[in-house]
Design a protein around this motif. Sequence first.
Motif, mmCIF file in Angstrom:
data_model
loop_
_atom_site.group_PDB
_atom_site.id
_atom_site.type_symbol
_atom_site.label_atom_id
_atom_site.label_comp_id
_atom_site.label_asym_id
_atom_site.label_seq_id
_atom_site.Cartn_x
_atom_site.Cartn_y
_atom_site.Cartn_z
ATOM 1 N N ALA A 1 2.302 1.728 -3.496
ATOM 2 C CA ALA A 1 1.293 2.206 -4.440
ATOM 3 C C ALA A 1 1.021 3.693 -4.241
ATOM 4 O O ALA A 1 0.880 4.457 -5.208
ATOM 5 C CB ALA A 1 0.004 1.394 -4.276
ATOM 6 N N GLN A 2 0.979 4.129 -2.991
ATOM 7 C CA GLN A 2 0.776 5.546 -2.706
ATOM 8 C C GLN A 2 1.953 6.381 -3.189
ATOM 9 O O GLN A 2 1.785 7.504 -3.671
ATOM 10 C CB GLN A 2 0.580 5.745 -1.201
ATOM 11 C CG GLN A 2 -0.726 5.187 -0.668
ATOM 12 C CD GLN A 2 -1.927 5.962 -1.198
ATOM 13 O OE1 GLN A 2 -2.578 5.547 -2.166
ATOM 14 N NE2 GLN A 2 -2.215 7.095 -0.600
ATOM 15 N N TRP B 1 0.817 -1.216 0.000
ATOM 16 C CA TRP B 1 0.000 0.000 0.000
ATOM 17 C C TRP B 1 0.857 1.275 0.000
ATOM 18 O O TRP B 1 0.613 2.192 -0.810
ATOM 19 C CB TRP B 1 -0.967 -0.010 1.170
ATOM 20 C CG TRP B 1 -1.771 1.256 1.333
ATOM 21 C CD1 TRP B 1 -1.682 2.172 2.332
ATOM 22 C CD2 TRP B 1 -2.782 1.743 0.443
ATOM 23 N NE1 TRP B 1 -2.556 3.209 2.135
ATOM 24 C CE2 TRP B 1 -3.253 2.967 0.978
ATOM 25 C CE3 TRP B 1 -3.325 1.282 -0.753
ATOM 26 C CZ2 TRP B 1 -4.241 3.722 0.356
ATOM 27 C CZ3 TRP B 1 -4.315 2.037 -1.368
ATOM 28 C CH2 TRP B 1 -4.762 3.235 -0.808
#
Length: 292
Positions: free
Chosen positions: A32-33, A29
């Motif tokens: 991806a950010q 996560w």
Amino acid sequence: MTRTRRPEALIALALLAPFLLTYAVLFVWPTAQLVALTFTKAPLIGAGDWVGFGNYERLWKDRLFWTATWNTLYFVLLTVIPSTLLGLAIALGVNRLKGWAQSLMLAAFFLPYILPVSVVYRIWSWLLDGEFGLLQVPIAALMGENVPVFRVIPLFIPTVALVTVWWLVGFNVLLFIAGLRNISAEIYEAAALDGATRGQMFRRITWPLIWPITVLVATIQLILQLKIFDQIYLFAQGGRTDATLSMVGLIYRSAFQKNQGGYGATVALVLFLLIVAVSVLQYQLLRARGQR
């Protein structure tokens, strides 16, 4: 057979679930950010305007980025191979000692590794101080005058690389010692009975059997030195920091000092891809060399 495998698969998934969840939350996560942030003109904290590939175009034209990339790769070249070979040479010497002498020498080489970087900086900034440093005596005898090595740009990266090798080589020695102790003494005894010399034993026995440890040490050092920041940041205080900037230093400056989160994330993504590519390439080349 299918009914038996199904409960086993469910048990395996249940055991893996905590790790997969943690991995997704703490790595997938955030990554991806980070990738999404590279397409925005965002501050360090908060949303920003969408700029598409604007940050990548800026990166390509940024002279400071290429300076930081060169400094990082130059530093890697000066540290990874020397620290790996030096660690192996020291380990071979320490491994020949016995009893308290071996323990004492191993502790002496490993002691710098446990020091924090701030202490390493204080020790070497004092030893190499341009006015009263102890090491300025041999430098002055060789050069004819004191040389403030941390203020001379061509000498800065090599000097910091030398300090880094001194600081971290103990870890390499420890890994090599563990590998050497796993080689059975009976192999050397059989080779000695066949009339093999020490050089032949090293080439035919030690080097092939220690090669996996060499690959491990070189890969660890490569990843570690590509992320160089602390030593360069500390030793460059008060100097021409643009000329000595590393890639992580550029990330720090862009994101934390200039509040350019989007651009800092772009540099960070490039560094991440560089670490992955170079590490995988080096590992595969070294492993292929060991399988010959």
